[in-house]
Design a protein around this motif. Structure first.
Motif, PDB file in Angstrom:
ATOM      1  N   SER A 175       0.812  -1.218   0.000  1.00 35.76           N
ATOM      2  CA  SER A 175       0.000   0.000   0.000  1.00 35.76           C
ATOM      3  C   SER A 175       0.846   1.268   0.000  1.00 35.76           C
ATOM      4  O   SER A 175       0.302   2.375   0.034  1.00 35.76           O
ATOM      5  CB  SER A 175      -0.918   0.013   1.228  1.00 35.76           C
ATOM      6  N   TRP A 176       2.176   1.125  -0.042  1.00 28.12           N
ATOM      7  CA  TRP A 176       3.047   2.294   0.042  1.00 28.12           C
ATOM      8  C   TRP A 176       2.833   3.259  -1.117  1.00 28.12           C
ATOM      9  O   TRP A 176       2.763   4.467  -0.930  1.00 28.12           O
ATOM     10  CB  TRP A 176       4.513   1.865   0.088  1.00 28.12           C
ATOM     11  N   GLU A 177       2.751   2.719  -2.327  1.00 29.27           N
ATOM     12  CA  GLU A 177       2.621   3.594  -3.495  1.00 29.27           C
ATOM     13  C   GLU A 177       1.357   4.439  -3.410  1.00 29.27           C
ATOM     14  O   GLU A 177       1.374   5.638  -3.687  1.00 29.27           O
ATOM     15  CB  GLU A 177       2.624   2.765  -4.775  1.00 29.27           C
ATOM     16  N   ALA A 178       0.244   3.815  -3.010  1.00 25.78           N
ATOM     17  CA  ALA A 178      -1.013   4.556  -2.908  1.00 25.78           C
ATOM     18  C   ALA A 178      -1.014   5.493  -1.709  1.00 25.78           C
ATOM     19  O   ALA A 178      -1.490   6.640  -1.805  1.00 25.78           O
ATOM     20  CB  ALA A 178      -2.185   3.579  -2.816  1.00 25.78           C
ATOM     21  N   GLY A 179      -0.479   5.033  -0.600  1.00 30.35           N
ATOM     22  CA  GLY A 179      -0.523   5.831   0.626  1.00 30.35           C
ATOM     23  C   GLY A 179       0.429   7.000   0.635  1.00 30.35           C
ATOM     24  O   GLY A 179       0.191   7.990   1.339  1.00 30.35           O
TER      25      GLY A 179
END
Length: 434
Positions: free
Chosen positions: A394-398
C-alpha cells in the motif's frame, strides 16, 4: 553581473570573496582538545582520505595536535559522520563528515548571518502547474544541478579559522598522538554556514533567472526559472524548441560565474542533470506528466524500521531524543506526499519542545494532566504511522499525492475550473427554532 543581480546582495558577496567570511565570534583565549564521535571512529580511513583531499585543495591546514603554546586559541570540536544517500534515496557507501560545533555556536547567533530561507515543495509544484497551464499539451521537464563541495568553496577570514578545527587520532596513519585539522573554509555544523552559503546561492539563482531565451515565438518570452535548496538547484522548463538545452547551458555558466570553474558536480550531473519528466527533488519523486509527487520506497522503509523500534511502542515513555529526531526528520519529507501525516507532526514536535543540548531522552514538562495528554497523543500518532507503513503493497497509494494537493487553498481556487466545481457547505444548530 551588476545588471543581473540585486546590488546590495552582490556587494555583500563580493566583500566575502575579497575579505573572507566572518564567523562573528568573540576571540577566546583557550585551547580545546577533542576526539571524534563514535559515528566517525569506525571510518578513520575515509576521514583521512577526505581530509587529504581538502588539504590538497588548500582548504585545511594540518599539524600535530600535541603542540602547546603554538596552538593557543584553537577551539577544536569533535567530528561526526552521517550516511549519504544516492540519487535514488538508497544509502551510499560514502559518508558526510560534519563538525559538531555546538559549543562554538553558543558564542554566536545564526541571526547575525544572512537568512537561510529554503523553498518548499509547494513552490516547485506551483511552478510545474503554472507552466502546464501556460503551454497546454507541452511536456514540462526538470533537471537538478549540484554544487560540488558547496560550503568548502567559501573561504573564511583567517582570524576565524581557530574556531573551525577538529582532531583525528594519528594511529590510523602511523603518527603518534593526534592530528589537528584547521579549516580555512566553511564547514557543516557551523550555525552561520547555511546563511552565508545561501547568499552565494541566491546570486546564482538571480543570474539564471535574469536570462530569457531568444526567439520567443519558439521558446516563450518567460525568463528561465529554478528553485534552489542549498546546493541543489532544480530547473523547471517546458520542452519548447531548444529551450531546455539553452537553460542547461546557462545554468552551468551561472554556477561557474559564482562558485568557480569546477563548481558543477559532474558525477551527479550524469545521474540527475538531464531534463526529464520524472525526477527525485529534495527527497520526493516528481512526475510532471501524471502531476504527482511520491515518497520513494527506501524512505518509507526507513519510516517502517524506525517506528517499530521498542521506544515507539504504545505506552513507552523512554524515547531517545536522537531517535525521535530521526523519525521526525524522515516524516517531514512524507507530509507532502501523505497529507494525513501533517496533523500528527504537532504531537511529535510537542515531545521535542524544550530539548537541551546533550539531552539523552525525551522529557515532557507540565502538570500531570498535560503530561498524560501529551503522551497519549504521541502514542496514537505512533500507532497511525505504524499502520500507514505496515503493508509495503500500500506504500505507493498511501505515499503518493497530486501536485495540486500541496498548494494553498487560495492557489487551488485560482486553478481553471476549480471555482466552477466548488461546493460550499455549512451548518448551523440552535436549541430554539423560531
Amino acid at each position: 553581473l551588476d545588471a543581473l543581480v540585486d546590488p546590495a546582495l552582490l556587494e555583500y558577496v563580493r566583500s566575502m570573496v575579497e575579505n573572507g567570511i566572518s564567523a562573528r565570534q568573540p576571540k577566546i583565549s583557550a585551547r580545546w582538545r577533542t576526539t571524534p564521535h563514535r559515528s566517525a571512529k569506525d571510518y578513520m580511513k575515509e576521514a583521512y582520505a577526505k581530509m587529504w583531499k581538502d588539504a590538497h585543495n588548500g582548504r585545511t591546514l594540518l599539524c600535530s595536535a600535541e603542540l602547546t603554546t603554538e596552538l593557543e586559541g584553537i577551539l577544536a570540536e569533535p567530528m561526526g559522520r552521517v550516511p549519504k544517500q544516492n540519487p535514488d534515496r538508497t544509502m551510499s557507501e560514502e559518508g558526510r563528515f560534519v563538525h559538531d560545533q555546538r559549543k562554538v555556536n553558543a558564542f554566536g547567533d545564526k541571526h547575525n548571518h544572512p537568512p537561510a530561507i529554503q523553498p518548499r515543495h509547494r513552490e516547485l509544484a506551483r511552478t510545474i502547474l503554472w507552466w502546464k497551464l501556460r503551454v497546454p499539451g507541452i511536456e514540462v521537464h526538470m533537471a537538478k544541478y549540484d554544487v560540488a563541495s558547496a560550503y568548502k568553496l567559501l573561504w573564511l577570514m583567517v582570524r576565524y579559522a581557530c574556531v573551525f578545527a577538529t582532531e583525528l587520532p594519528g594511529d590510523e596513519v602511523g603518527i603518534d598522538g593526534f592530528v589537528l585539522i584547521i579549516s580555512l573554509s566553511l564547514v557543516f555544523g557551523f550555525n552561520g554556514a547555511p546563511g552565508e552559503y545561501m547568499a552565494f546561492a541566491w546570486v546564482n539563482k538571480m543570474i539564471y533567472q535574469a536570462a530569457t531565451p531568444t526567439q520567443p515565438r519558439w521558446h516563450e518570452s518567460v525568463p528561465f526559472r529554478c528553485k534552489t535548496l542549498m546546493d541543489d538547484q532544480v530547473m523547471v522548463e517546458p520542452a519548447l524548441g531548444v529551450r531546455t538545452h539553452t537553460a542547461a547551458w546557462w545554468a552551468k555558466e551561472a554556477m561557474r560565474k559564482v562558485f568557480g570553474p569546477k563548481a558543477l558536480n559532474m558525477d551527479k550531473l550524469e545521474e540527475e542533470g538531464q531534463f526529464e519528466t520524472k525526477k527525485i527533488n529534495w527527497g520526493l519523486g516528481y512526475d510532471t506528466v501524471e502531476e504527482t509527487i511520491n515518497l520513494p520506497e527506501p524512505k518509507v522503509a526507513k519510516i517502517r524500521f524506525l517506528i517499530n523500534e521498542d521506544a515507539f511502542q504504545y505506552g513507552s515513555v523512554k524515547i531517545p531524543m536522537n531517535l525521535l529526531r530521526s523519525l521526525v526528520g524522515i516524516l517531514i519529507y512524507g507530509t507532502a506526499a501523505c497529507p494525513i501525516l501533517w496533523p500528527e507532526m504537532g504531537a511529535l514536535y510537542r515531545l521535542m519542545r524544550g530539548a537541551n543540548i546533550g539531552q539523552t531522552n525525551v522529557r515532557v514538562e507540565g502538570d500531570e494532566k498535560e503530561v498524560t495528554q501529551v503522551w497519549a497523543e504521541a502514542w496514537e500518532s505512533f500507532e497511525l504511522i505504524r499502520t500507514l507503513v505496515e503493508d509495503p503493497g500500500s506504500w505507493e497509494a498511501g505515499f503518493t499525492s497530486g501536485l495540486v494537493a500541496v498548494l494553498t487553498t487560495r492557489e487551488r481556487l485560482a486553478l481553471p475550473g476549480v471555482m466552477d466545481n466548488l461546493v460550499w457547505t455549512g451548518g448551523d444548530s440552535t436549541l430554539i427554532t423560531l
